[in-house]
Design a protein around this motif. Structure first.
Motif, PDB file in Angstrom:
ATOM      1  N   LEU A  99       9.478  -8.289  36.064  1.00 42.76           N
ATOM      2  CA  LEU A  99       8.051  -8.488  35.795  1.00 42.76           C
ATOM      3  C   LEU A  99       7.629  -7.858  34.474  1.00 42.76           C
ATOM      4  O   LEU A  99       6.995  -8.481  33.635  1.00 42.76           O
ATOM      5  N   ARG A 102       8.113  -8.811  30.479  1.00 49.85           N
ATOM      6  CA  ARG A 102       7.325  -9.829  29.791  1.00 49.85           C
ATOM      7  C   ARG A 102       6.399  -9.140  28.794  1.00 49.85           C
ATOM      8  O   ARG A 102       5.839  -9.776  27.919  1.00 49.85           O
ATOM      9  N   LEU A 103       6.221  -7.835  28.989  1.00 48.93           N
ATOM     10  CA  LEU A 103       5.324  -7.071  28.116  1.00 48.93           C
ATOM     11  C   LEU A 103       6.145  -6.239  27.148  1.00 48.93           C
ATOM     12  O   LEU A 103       7.330  -6.027  27.334  1.00 48.93           O
ATOM     13  N   SER A 104       5.480  -5.757  26.114  1.00 47.94           N
ATOM     14  CA  SER A 104       6.172  -4.847  25.213  1.00 47.94           C
ATOM     15  C   SER A 104       5.160  -3.860  24.661  1.00 47.94           C
ATOM     16  O   SER A 104       3.954  -3.990  24.868  1.00 47.94           O
ATOM     17  N   HIS A 107       1.426  -2.302  26.002  1.00 50.12           N
ATOM     18  CA  HIS A 107       1.185  -2.895  27.306  1.00 50.12           C
ATOM     19  C   HIS A 107       2.260  -2.477  28.292  1.00 50.12           C
ATOM     20  O   HIS A 107       1.971  -2.172  29.446  1.00 50.12           O
ATOM     21  N   ALA A 111       1.641  -0.381  31.679  1.00 50.95           N
ATOM     22  CA  ALA A 111       2.044  -0.963  32.955  1.00 50.95           C
ATOM     23  C   ALA A 111       2.986  -0.018  33.702  1.00 50.95           C
ATOM     24  O   ALA A 111       2.852   0.174  34.908  1.00 50.95           O
TER      25      ALA A 111
ATOM     26  N   ILE B 228      -7.949  -4.154  28.267  1.00 55.06           N
ATOM     27  CA  ILE B 228      -7.039  -5.243  28.619  1.00 55.06           C
ATOM     28  C   ILE B 228      -7.843  -6.423  29.170  1.00 55.06           C
ATOM     29  O   ILE B 228      -7.588  -7.582  28.846  1.00 55.06           O
ATOM     30  N   PHE B 232      -7.630  -6.829  23.967  1.00 56.41           N
ATOM     31  CA  PHE B 232      -7.419  -5.614  23.182  1.00 56.41           C
ATOM     32  C   PHE B 232      -7.783  -5.836  21.722  1.00 56.41           C
ATOM     33  O   PHE B 232      -7.457  -6.856  21.136  1.00 56.41           O
ATOM     34  N   LEU B 270      -2.829  -5.129  36.421  1.00 59.40           N
ATOM     35  CA  LEU B 270      -1.598  -5.898  36.583  1.00 59.40           C
ATOM     36  C   LEU B 270      -1.875  -7.384  36.472  1.00 59.40           C
ATOM     37  O   LEU B 270      -1.137  -8.123  35.810  1.00 59.40           O
ATOM     38  N   LEU B 273      -2.451  -8.176  32.849  1.00 61.57           N
ATOM     39  CA  LEU B 273      -1.239  -8.001  32.050  1.00 61.57           C
ATOM     40  C   LEU B 273      -0.288  -9.171  32.235  1.00 61.57           C
ATOM     41  O   LEU B 273       0.345  -9.638  31.309  1.00 61.57           O
ATOM     42  N   PHE B 274      -0.188  -9.652  33.477  1.00 61.69           N
ATOM     43  CA  PHE B 274       0.818 -10.672  33.730  1.00 61.69           C
ATOM     44  C   PHE B 274       0.276 -12.081  33.553  1.00 61.69           C
ATOM     45  O   PHE B 274       1.007 -12.977  33.168  1.00 61.69           O
ATOM     46  N   PRO B 277      -2.513 -11.537  29.326  1.00 62.90           N
ATOM     47  CA  PRO B 277      -2.429 -10.251  28.621  1.00 62.90           C
ATOM     48  C   PRO B 277      -3.323 -10.199  27.388  1.00 62.90           C
ATOM     49  O   PRO B 277      -3.563  -9.126  26.856  1.00 62.90           O
ATOM     50  N   VAL B 287      -0.350 -10.448  21.603  1.00 58.19           N
ATOM     51  CA  VAL B 287       0.445  -9.577  22.466  1.00 58.19           C
ATOM     52  C   VAL B 287       1.739 -10.229  22.896  1.00 58.19           C
ATOM     53  O   VAL B 287       2.670  -9.557  23.297  1.00 58.19           O
TER      54      VAL B 287
END
Lengths: 319, 289
Positions: A99, A102-104, A107, A111, B228, B232, B270, B273-274, B277, B287
């Motif tokens: 999961l 997918r972010l970096s 973020h 998370a 978020i 951002f 969450l 973010l998913f 984002p 992002v």
């Protein structure tokens, strides 16, 4: 030849501590071993692959609670429960990695921080299973033959035996194609993709390994102390692990121990400062970031380089 | 219906505070690309400094102004000493700002102890009634100050020369520097403003919610979540996200259970973010890797 110096020195040092028979030193040694095991995993993830995890304490906590609950409630053999804890830690980390990666950057950091806090909250609130803020005691001790491993001395041998094996394994791993791949991903994901490395697959793999090691360490910690509560598995613990990796020059192998000894010894020394301890810890964290080689790891590097007098690879530099 | 309005107002109050903290994040992020994980500490320090000044016998206004300026100057110092040397390195920026927040919290414990500090409400009259709804006077202060501040900031960024240079730096610091804008000073200004805004948020909420050494961390996390949600780097989005988060939390704790409050916030984090984002107003491409 050179590669053998660090392991031999470490083992000699450990044997020295064990033979000295000083209970305080041996106790500190056990704490070091418990920090070393998750730090090895984080060394791969954060040191090699440059993926930050501010919630690593969560996996240690998961390991500790899985070991405690499976052996207390279901009467599972303690050794098997340690194995289960390792696997659960790895499995959770795998799922989280799937999961989260997918972010970096920022973020990802937030998370993982949220993950750590969520797990901590669950441990406190889910009283029927975890025992809530009071924690839970482990009924069955870890036994080898007829030897009870609860004592510091026995645990010193067990913890460092495991830690040294893992250090050897990770030392080999970071030299393998897999380890080199991790490093490429850490340097540049586009370069990695261009030469046929899947960045995400490698990140998830590193996350899984580090989660498993964190779970293992949590289980060993639980059996050593015989009692666990949510309290130690906080953000500060995750930060300490990151600090260890940073001070060890972002390596995944023996140099981590420099960071481990430093952080554990500093935590001991800082206890004398009372309320000033967190301030000094924070300043250390800042300083460790401003001096990227990690002071001690860097000194070690310089020492080694001056001996080899070759232009060795400049590891431990965070771009 | 009265309960609804009661919850609406408390949600708006909290939402304004989250919005201000989120704007503080944005101000720093836009000019430096650093997410200041010590943002919440500005609010905590602002409130505690003001409380101390008041106990020394200064007036509320003077204390508040001093508190705001001190926090702003402290932020400039932090930027200069700890954050500027690492440049654009995201990982180091994160860990350093976390280190700063650890240090500031530790300092707060040394200076003020772990007990909560109270500020007096700004007006004498405590509460008044609108129909059957009881409104705390401080709630109006919070909403009024926040709206004024947000509006003023908007005018500053769009209508003044300094504001425009600030936006130029946000778009591209290197190009802005080539155009003769002192980018280093603008960085400092960004940190000063974010510290000041954070301190104001802390001071206006302190009479309603007690402030102690670790209150800032919670505010900081909520402010980040607001960022978020709103997108951002977008100040309007930050304000919007803050108000939205505040309202959601208030209604969740009002109609479901008060224990759900933090769960809602993390869930929102969450989900956004998913799924999105880039937030409500932000651009996703920024992002996405």
């Amino acid at each position: 030849m050179n590669r053998a110096i660090a392991p031999v020195a470490v083992v000699l040092g450990l044997v020295g501590i064990y033979l000295s028979g000083n209970d305080y030193l041996i106790n500190l040694g056990v704490v070091c071993a418990i920090y070393t095991i998750p730090a090895i995993g984080l060394g791969l993830l954060f040191g090699r692959c440059r993926q930050i995890s501010l919630g690593h304490a969560a996996f240690v906590a998961i390991g500790a609670y899985v070991a405690a609950i499976t052996s207390n409630e279901y009467g599972i053999d303690p050794w098997f429960s340690v194995l289960l804890a390792t696997l659960t830690g790895g499995l959770c980390a795998w799922a989280v990695g799937k999961l989260m990666f997918r972010l970096s950057g920022h973020h990802l950091a937030m998370a993982t921080l949220a993950l750590g806090m969520i797990v901590h909250t669950v441990l406190v609130e889910w009283r029927s299973v975890t025992g809530g803020p009071d924690g839970t005691a482990l009924i069955n001790p870890l036994v080898l033959g007829s030897v009870d491993l609860m004592s510091d001395r026995a645990f010193f041998l067990l913890g460092w035996g495991v830690a040294c094996l893992l250090l050897l394994a990770s030392d080999n791993l970071i030299r393998s194609p897999f380890g080199l791949g991790l490093r490429v991903v850490g340097e540049s994901e586009s370069v990695a993709s261009s030469i046929g490395i899947k960045p995400n697959a490698l990140k998830v793999a590193a996350m899984t390994i580090s989660g498993g090691l964190a779970g293992l360490s949590g289980a060993l910690y639980a059996y050593w102390l015989g009692y666990i509560s949510p309290d130690p598995f906080n953000v500060a613990f995750s930060l300490k692990l990151l600090l260890i990796v940073a001070l060890g020059g972002y390596s995944g192998s023996w140099r981590l121990l420099v960071g481990v000894f430093f952080v554990v010894v500093i935590s001991e020394v800082l206890k004398a400062f009372g309320r000033w301890d967190t301030i000094i810890f924070g300043l250390l964290l800042i300083a460790a970031m401003l001096y990227p080689q990690g002071w001690l790891g860097g000194m070690f590097d310089q020492f080694r380089q001056s001996r080899q007098a070759t232009a060795g690879d400049k590891r431990g530099e965070l771009n | 219906m009265d309960t609804f309005f009661q919850i609406l107002i408390s949600g708006l109050v909290v939402g304004c505070i989250y919005g201000l903290v989120a704007i503080g994040f944005t101000t720093v992020y836009n000019v430096t690309n650093v997410v200041n994980f010590a943002q919440g500490e500005s609010s905590m320090l602002g409130a505690l400094l003001t409380a101390t000044m008041i106990t020394f016998g200064f007036s509320l206004l003077l204390s508040a102004v001093c508190g705001i300026l001190l926090v702003g100057v402290l932020n400039i110092l932090v930027e200069r000493v700890a954050i500027r040397p690492v440049g654009k390195n995201i990982t180091k920026g994160i860990l350093i700002t976390i280190g700063v927040s650890v240090v500031l919290q530790g300092l707060a414990v040394v200076l003020w102890g772990t007990n909560a500090q109270a500020l007096p409400t700004f007006s004498q009259q405590q509460n008044f009634n609108i129909g059957n709804v009881v409104v705390a006077s401080q709630a109006l202060w919070v909403i009024g100050t926040s709206v004024t501040l947000m509006g003023g900031l908007y005018l500053f960024l769009t209508r003044t020369y300094l504001g425009r240079t600030f936006r130029a730096c946000a778009m591209n610091p290197d190009t802005a520097a080539l155009m003769g804008i002192p980018a280093g000073m603008i960085r400092g200004l960004g940190f000063f403003m974010s510290g000041g805004i954070g301190a104001i948020a802390g001071i206006i909420i302190a009479p309603m919610a007690l402030m102690q050494y670790d209150s800032g961390a919670a505010l900081g996390i909520k402010g980040f979540i607001a960022c978020i949600i709103g997108g951002f780097g977008n100040p309007v989005g930050a304000a919007l996200g803050g108000v939205l988060l505040g309202l959601l939390e208030a209604f969740a704790s009002g109609y479901i259970s008060s224990g759900m409050k933090n769960a809602i916030a993390f869930l929102m984090l969450l989900v956004f973010l998913f799924i999105r984002p880039g937030g409500i107003l932000g651009e996703f491409d920024k992002v996405k890797r």
